[in-house]
Design a protein around this motif. Structure first.
Motif, PDB file in Angstrom:
ATOM      1  N   GLY A  10      12.998 -13.878 -16.266  1.00 34.46           N
ATOM      2  CA  GLY A  10      11.780 -14.551 -16.718  1.00 34.46           C
ATOM      3  C   GLY A  10      10.648 -14.416 -15.720  1.00 34.46           C
ATOM      4  O   GLY A  10       9.486 -14.226 -16.096  1.00 34.46           O
ATOM      5  N   PHE A  11      10.987 -14.520 -14.440  1.00 31.65           N
ATOM      6  CA  PHE A  11       9.973 -14.352 -13.398  1.00 31.65           C
ATOM      7  C   PHE A  11       9.423 -12.929 -13.406  1.00 31.65           C
ATOM      8  O   PHE A  11       8.217 -12.717 -13.220  1.00 31.65           O
ATOM      9  CB  PHE A  11      10.567 -14.709 -12.042  1.00 31.65           C
ATOM     10  CG  PHE A  11       9.566 -14.900 -10.955  1.00 31.65           C
ATOM     11  CD1 PHE A  11       8.427 -15.660 -11.148  1.00 31.65           C
ATOM     12  CD2 PHE A  11       9.758 -14.320  -9.717  1.00 31.65           C
ATOM     13  CE1 PHE A  11       7.495 -15.838 -10.147  1.00 31.65           C
ATOM     14  CE2 PHE A  11       8.835 -14.483  -8.705  1.00 31.65           C
ATOM     15  CZ  PHE A  11       7.694 -15.243  -8.918  1.00 31.65           C
ATOM     16  N   ALA A  12      10.288 -11.943 -13.661  1.00 27.00           N
ATOM     17  CA  ALA A  12       9.834 -10.552 -13.719  1.00 27.00           C
ATOM     18  C   ALA A  12       8.867 -10.350 -14.885  1.00 27.00           C
ATOM     19  O   ALA A  12       7.836  -9.671 -14.738  1.00 27.00           O
ATOM     20  CB  ALA A  12      11.037  -9.615 -13.855  1.00 27.00           C
ATOM     21  N   VAL A  13       9.165 -10.945 -16.042  1.00 27.13           N
ATOM     22  CA  VAL A  13       8.264 -10.826 -17.191  1.00 27.13           C
ATOM     23  C   VAL A  13       6.916 -11.483 -16.879  1.00 27.13           C
ATOM     24  O   VAL A  13       5.857 -10.929 -17.183  1.00 27.13           O
ATOM     25  CB  VAL A  13       8.919 -11.459 -18.445  1.00 27.13           C
ATOM     26  CG1 VAL A  13       7.923 -11.573 -19.587  1.00 27.13           C
ATOM     27  CG2 VAL A  13      10.129 -10.644 -18.870  1.00 27.13           C
ATOM     28  N   THR A  38      -2.861  -4.911  -7.667  1.00 28.02           N
ATOM     29  CA  THR A  38      -2.154  -4.490  -8.878  1.00 28.02           C
ATOM     30  C   THR A  38      -0.861  -3.782  -8.520  1.00 28.02           C
ATOM     31  O   THR A  38       0.187  -4.040  -9.124  1.00 28.02           O
ATOM     32  CB  THR A  38      -3.056  -3.562  -9.713  1.00 28.02           C
ATOM     33  OG1 THR A  38      -4.308  -4.205  -9.919  1.00 28.02           O
ATOM     34  CG2 THR A  38      -2.427  -3.240 -11.041  1.00 28.02           C
ATOM     35  N   THR A  39      -0.907  -2.920  -7.530  1.00 29.86           N
ATOM     36  CA  THR A  39       0.298  -2.218  -7.086  1.00 29.86           C
ATOM     37  C   THR A  39       1.328  -3.191  -6.547  1.00 29.86           C
ATOM     38  O   THR A  39       2.527  -3.087  -6.853  1.00 29.86           O
ATOM     39  CB  THR A  39      -0.066  -1.179  -6.013  1.00 29.86           C
ATOM     40  OG1 THR A  39      -1.047  -0.296  -6.531  1.00 29.86           O
ATOM     41  CG2 THR A  39       1.152  -0.394  -5.584  1.00 29.86           C
ATOM     42  N   ALA A  40       0.873  -4.158  -5.746  1.00 27.85           N
ATOM     43  CA  ALA A  40       1.803  -5.152  -5.197  1.00 27.85           C
ATOM     44  C   ALA A  40       2.454  -5.972  -6.304  1.00 27.85           C
ATOM     45  O   ALA A  40       3.656  -6.272  -6.240  1.00 27.85           O
ATOM     46  CB  ALA A  40       1.066  -6.069  -4.219  1.00 27.85           C
ATOM     47  N   LEU A  41       1.692  -6.334  -7.324  1.00 28.71           N
ATOM     48  CA  LEU A  41       2.275  -7.099  -8.430  1.00 28.71           C
ATOM     49  C   LEU A  41       3.285  -6.270  -9.220  1.00 28.71           C
ATOM     50  O   LEU A  41       4.338  -6.780  -9.624  1.00 28.71           O
ATOM     51  CB  LEU A  41       1.170  -7.621  -9.343  1.00 28.71           C
ATOM     52  CG  LEU A  41       0.395  -8.822  -8.808  1.00 28.71           C
ATOM     53  CD1 LEU A  41      -0.832  -9.095  -9.670  1.00 28.71           C
ATOM     54  CD2 LEU A  41       1.293 -10.047  -8.766  1.00 28.71           C
ATOM     55  N   PHE A  42       2.996  -5.002  -9.449  1.00 27.33           N
ATOM     56  CA  PHE A  42       3.962  -4.150 -10.149  1.00 27.33           C
ATOM     57  C   PHE A  42       5.227  -3.940  -9.314  1.00 27.33           C
ATOM     58  O   PHE A  42       6.332  -3.896  -9.849  1.00 27.33           O
ATOM     59  CB  PHE A  42       3.337  -2.808 -10.548  1.00 27.33           C
ATOM     60  CG  PHE A  42       2.556  -2.871 -11.832  1.00 27.33           C
ATOM     61  CD1 PHE A  42       3.193  -3.109 -13.034  1.00 27.33           C
ATOM     62  CD2 PHE A  42       1.190  -2.709 -11.830  1.00 27.33           C
ATOM     63  CE1 PHE A  42       2.493  -3.178 -14.223  1.00 27.33           C
ATOM     64  CE2 PHE A  42       0.468  -2.770 -13.006  1.00 27.33           C
ATOM     65  CZ  PHE A  42       1.111  -3.009 -14.212  1.00 27.33           C
ATOM     66  N   LEU A  43       5.072  -3.820  -8.006  1.00 24.33           N
ATOM     67  CA  LEU A  43       6.250  -3.702  -7.145  1.00 24.33           C
ATOM     68  C   LEU A  43       7.052  -5.000  -7.139  1.00 24.33           C
ATOM     69  O   LEU A  43       8.292  -4.976  -7.142  1.00 24.33           O
ATOM     70  CB  LEU A  43       5.837  -3.320  -5.730  1.00 24.33           C
ATOM     71  CG  LEU A  43       5.327  -1.892  -5.545  1.00 24.33           C
ATOM     72  CD1 LEU A  43       4.804  -1.699  -4.133  1.00 24.33           C
ATOM     73  CD2 LEU A  43       6.416  -0.889  -5.850  1.00 24.33           C
TER      74      LEU A  43
END
Length: 138
Positions: A10-13, A38-43
């Motif tokens: 759920g946290f990943a979603v 944005t990159t940090a959030l996708f990682l």
């Protein structure tokens, strides 16, 4: 473990949704694009997805613990957690080697040649510390 897997899933979603919103928001701002956040959030999404998948996959292979039972008491999870070395100098060697290696990122990559052998010696010692000397199991 099943519940922790669901929590991380759920946290990943949530992080994926926030990464898309943040990426779109910063793309349309008047200051230009901002790719680092944005990159940090996708990682972070990828890390949470890996952990969630691992916990969900492992939960199928092991017995359910007290954390998966909604009627369990705290004392139900009591007992031996595992074996931990009571006296080991190897984490100190890993910390010193890691510090020298990370200082190489700041001051120069040549410092990696000093930090990497210390890391390898500490890692080797930590893995094999109970296979030699007076702690050797027979």
């Amino acid at each position: 473990m099943k519940e922790q897997g669901k929590i991380f899933g759920g946290f990943a979603v949530f992080i994926l949704i926030m990464a898309v919103v943040y990426g779109l928001w910063t793309t349309h701002s008047s200051h230009g694009t901002e790719a680092a956040g944005t990159t940090a959030l996708f990682l972070a999404f990828g890390l949470c997805a890996f952990i969630g998948y691992y916990l969900a996959f492992t939960a199928r292979r092991v017995d359910s613990g007290a954390g998966d039972n909604p009627e369990a008491e705290v004392a139900d999870d009591a007992g031996e957690v595992g074996f931990f070395a009571p006296h080991s100098w190897q984490p100190l060697a890993l910390a010193v080697g890691g510090a020298i290696a990370f200082l190489g990122v700041i001051f120069g990559w040549w410092l990696l040649w000093w930090g990497l052998p210390i890391i390898l010696i500490g890692l080797y010692g930590w893995v094999f510390e109970f296979y030699r000397g007076e702690d050797q199991n027979q």
